[in-house]
Design a protein around this motif. Sequence first.
Motif, PDB file in Angstrom:
ATOM      1  N   LYS A  22       0.830  -1.207   0.000  1.00 11.64           N
ATOM      2  CA  LYS A  22       0.000   0.000   0.000  1.00 11.64           C
ATOM      3  C   LYS A  22       0.861   1.253   0.000  1.00 11.64           C
ATOM      4  CE  LYS A  22      -4.099  -1.786   2.301  1.00 11.64           C
ATOM      5  NZ  LYS A  22      -4.886  -1.781   3.529  1.00 11.64           N
ATOM      6  N   PHE A  23       1.936   1.241   0.789  1.00 11.54           N
ATOM      7  CA  PHE A  23       2.789   2.413   0.879  1.00 11.54           C
ATOM      8  C   PHE A  23       3.749   2.543  -0.300  1.00 11.54           C
ATOM      9  CE2 PHE A  23       1.351   2.379   5.276  1.00 11.54           C
ATOM     10  CZ  PHE A  23       1.051   3.725   5.434  1.00 11.54           C
ATOM     11  N   MET A  24       3.801   1.550  -1.172  1.00 10.07           N
ATOM     12  CA  MET A  24       4.600   1.654  -2.396  1.00 10.07           C
ATOM     13  C   MET A  24       3.770   2.157  -3.569  1.00 10.07           C
ATOM     14  SD  MET A  24       6.984  -1.687  -2.286  1.00 10.07           S
ATOM     15  CE  MET A  24       8.715  -1.319  -2.220  1.00 10.07           C
ATOM     16  N   ASN A  25       2.490   2.336  -3.355  1.00  9.95           N
ATOM     17  CA  ASN A  25       1.607   2.867  -4.380  1.00  9.95           C
ATOM     18  C   ASN A  25       2.044   4.302  -4.711  1.00  9.95           C
ATOM     19  OD1 ASN A  25      -0.473   3.976  -5.876  1.00  9.95           O
ATOM     20  ND2 ASN A  25      -2.092   3.168  -4.569  1.00  9.95           N
ATOM     21  N   PRO A  26       2.264   4.617  -5.992  1.00 11.34           N
ATOM     22  CA  PRO A  26       2.723   5.958  -6.364  1.00 11.34           C
ATOM     23  C   PRO A  26       1.802   7.078  -5.866  1.00 11.34           C
ATOM     24  CG  PRO A  26       2.909   4.487  -8.233  1.00 11.34           C
ATOM     25  CD  PRO A  26       2.208   3.728  -7.158  1.00 11.34           C
ATOM     26  N   LEU A  27       0.517   6.812  -5.761  1.00 13.22           N
ATOM     27  CA  LEU A  27      -0.397   7.848  -5.278  1.00 13.22           C
ATOM     28  C   LEU A  27      -0.211   8.105  -3.787  1.00 13.22           C
ATOM     29  CD1 LEU A  27      -3.609   6.781  -7.211  1.00 13.22           C
ATOM     30  CD2 LEU A  27      -2.000   8.613  -7.785  1.00 13.22           C
ATOM     31  N   ILE A  28       0.375   7.180  -3.076  1.00 19.76           N
ATOM     32  CA  ILE A  28       0.698   7.363  -1.663  1.00 19.76           C
ATOM     33  C   ILE A  28       2.120   7.906  -1.525  1.00 19.76           C
ATOM     34  CG2 ILE A  28       0.962   6.193   0.569  1.00 19.76           C
ATOM     35  CD1 ILE A  28      -1.897   6.080  -0.245  1.00 19.76           C
ATOM     36  N   VAL A  29       3.042   7.346  -2.306  1.00 19.41           N
ATOM     37  CA  VAL A  29       4.452   7.733  -2.225  1.00 19.41           C
ATOM     38  C   VAL A  29       4.636   9.220  -2.511  1.00 19.41           C
ATOM     39  CG1 VAL A  29       6.711   7.446  -3.339  1.00 19.41           C
ATOM     40  CG2 VAL A  29       5.370   5.446  -2.732  1.00 19.41           C
ATOM     41  N   PHE A  30       3.946   9.723  -3.520  1.00 20.05           N
ATOM     42  CA  PHE A  30       4.132  11.116  -3.944  1.00 20.05           C
ATOM     43  C   PHE A  30       3.846  12.103  -2.812  1.00 20.05           C
ATOM     44  CE2 PHE A  30       3.217  15.006  -6.241  1.00 20.05           C
ATOM     45  CZ  PHE A  30       4.226  15.023  -7.193  1.00 20.05           C
ATOM     46  N   PRO A  31       2.644  12.121  -2.228  1.00 19.97           N
ATOM     47  CA  PRO A  31       2.390  13.108  -1.171  1.00 19.97           C
ATOM     48  C   PRO A  31       3.166  12.832   0.118  1.00 19.97           C
ATOM     49  CG  PRO A  31       0.460  11.724  -1.489  1.00 19.97           C
ATOM     50  CD  PRO A  31       1.433  11.372  -2.566  1.00 19.97           C
ATOM     51  N   VAL A  32       3.401  11.556   0.430  1.00 16.81           N
ATOM     52  CA  VAL A  32       4.138  11.248   1.649  1.00 16.81           C
ATOM     53  C   VAL A  32       5.584  11.719   1.538  1.00 16.81           C
ATOM     54  CG1 VAL A  32       5.048   9.326   3.044  1.00 16.81           C
ATOM     55  CG2 VAL A  32       2.643   9.364   2.382  1.00 16.81           C
ATOM     56  N   THR A  33       6.190  11.529   0.384  1.00 11.56           N
ATOM     57  CA  THR A  33       7.569  11.987   0.177  1.00 11.56           C
ATOM     58  C   THR A  33       7.661  13.499   0.340  1.00 11.56           C
ATOM     59  OG1 THR A  33       8.025  10.165  -1.342  1.00 11.56           O
ATOM     60  CG2 THR A  33       9.494  12.068  -1.468  1.00 11.56           C
ATOM     61  N   ILE A  34       6.745  14.221  -0.261  1.00 11.41           N
ATOM     62  CA  ILE A  34       6.774  15.684  -0.169  1.00 11.41           C
ATOM     63  C   ILE A  34       6.532  16.138   1.274  1.00 11.41           C
ATOM     64  CG2 ILE A  34       5.620  17.799  -0.907  1.00 11.41           C
ATOM     65  CD1 ILE A  34       5.256  16.383  -3.648  1.00 11.41           C
ATOM     66  N   ALA A  35       5.550  15.536   1.950  1.00 11.15           N
ATOM     67  CA  ALA A  35       5.261  15.921   3.331  1.00 11.15           C
ATOM     68  C   ALA A  35       6.435  15.596   4.254  1.00 11.15           C
ATOM     69  CB  ALA A  35       3.995  15.216   3.812  1.00 11.15           C
ATOM     70  N   MET A  36       7.047  14.436   4.046  1.00  7.29           N
ATOM     71  CA  MET A  36       8.166  14.034   4.888  1.00  7.29           C
ATOM     72  C   MET A  36       9.343  14.994   4.731  1.00  7.29           C
ATOM     73  SD  MET A  36      10.237  10.427   4.916  1.00  7.29           S
ATOM     74  CE  MET A  36      10.698  10.639   3.212  1.00  7.29           C
ATOM     75  N   TYR A  37       9.693  15.321   3.489  1.00 11.51           N
ATOM     76  CA  TYR A  37      10.811  16.231   3.277  1.00 11.51           C
ATOM     77  C   TYR A  37      10.477  17.666   3.681  1.00 11.51           C
ATOM     78  CZ  TYR A  37      14.211  13.041   1.374  1.00 11.51           C
ATOM     79  OH  TYR A  37      15.138  12.039   1.254  1.00 11.51           O
ATOM     80  N   ALA A  38       9.204  18.056   3.601  1.00  8.63           N
ATOM     81  CA  ALA A  38       8.811  19.379   4.097  1.00  8.63           C
ATOM     82  C   ALA A  38       9.040  19.448   5.607  1.00  8.63           C
ATOM     83  CB  ALA A  38       7.352  19.671   3.766  1.00  8.63           C
ATOM     84  N   PHE A  39       8.686  18.375   6.315  1.00  5.41           N
ATOM     85  CA  PHE A  39       8.910  18.337   7.760  1.00  5.41           C
ATOM     86  C   PHE A  39      10.403  18.337   8.082  1.00  5.41           C
ATOM     87  CE2 PHE A  39       9.517  15.948  11.725  1.00  5.41           C
ATOM     88  CZ  PHE A  39       8.854  16.804  12.596  1.00  5.41           C
ATOM     89  N   ILE A  40      11.163  17.516   7.347  1.00  3.07           N
ATOM     90  CA  ILE A  40      12.616  17.484   7.541  1.00  3.07           C
ATOM     91  C   ILE A  40      13.202  18.875   7.277  1.00  3.07           C
ATOM     92  CG2 ILE A  40      14.775  16.607   6.521  1.00  3.07           C
ATOM     93  CD1 ILE A  40      13.333  13.915   6.166  1.00  3.07           C
ATOM     94  N   GLY A  41      12.745  19.510   6.205  1.00  3.96           N
ATOM     95  CA  GLY A  41      13.221  20.853   5.887  1.00  3.96           C
ATOM     96  C   GLY A  41      12.883  21.861   6.967  1.00  3.96           C
ATOM     97  N   LEU A  42      11.700  21.733   7.545  1.00  2.03           N
ATOM     98  CA  LEU A  42      11.298  22.641   8.619  1.00  2.03           C
ATOM     99  C   LEU A  42      12.208  22.483   9.834  1.00  2.03           C
ATOM    100  CD1 LEU A  42       9.225  24.687   9.756  1.00  2.03           C
ATOM    101  CD2 LEU A  42       7.943  22.717  10.584  1.00  2.03           C
ATOM    102  N   VAL A  43      12.418  21.249  10.247  1.00  7.34           N
ATOM    103  CA  VAL A  43      13.258  21.000  11.425  1.00  7.34           C
ATOM    104  C   VAL A  43      14.691  21.467  11.190  1.00  7.34           C
ATOM    105  CG1 VAL A  43      14.235  19.179  12.895  1.00  7.34           C
ATOM    106  CG2 VAL A  43      11.820  19.102  12.251  1.00  7.34           C
TER     107      VAL A  43
END
Length: 177
Positions: free
Chosen positions: A142-163
């Motif tokens: 489920k988490f390898m689905n491109p429709l999941i990977v795309f927003p999760v990757t962006i959200a994860m790196y946005a959080f990393i960038g914020l910290v």
Amino acid sequence: MDKNISPAKSGTMFGVLFGVIMVLEFVIMYVIGMKSLVNSSAGVIVNIANYLVLPLLFIYLGCNHYKKDINNGFISFSESLKTGVSITVLAALIYAIFNVIFNYIFPDFINEMLEITRDGMLAKNPEMTAKELEVGLGMVKKFMNPLIVFPVTIAMYAFIGLVYSLIVGAIVKNDKP
């Protein structure tokens, strides 16, 4: 001082460079062979680079570039945040787009990764039942689905960038008097 360049725009070059580096790392790992690298020290080094070293490095370089080359030696905390988050979000966008395209070009890649995951799960817990294995692999799929990977990757790196921007901003901050 050039008022036309925002802190977010000043980090574009660093975000693109960071995204391209992540894509190249992925391609190199794929060409060399994912099975041999996923659970090895090389895989750990790539993960440390992508989630710790490279974001900090590019956020620092982007903030320093804005401070020294664009804003006459001054950068506020909020400008550091804008620069850092824009760098990581742009890099994540490039990487996520590449990942989606890659999965459509090479549809067997997901199955290869599921096989590697299954082998890893069985190596860590040999007494795992078939049902437990199926449930675990179902979640991974489920988490390898491109429709999941795309927003999760962006959200994860946005959080990393914020910290990391908070950390870098505290170091390079130099408010105008």
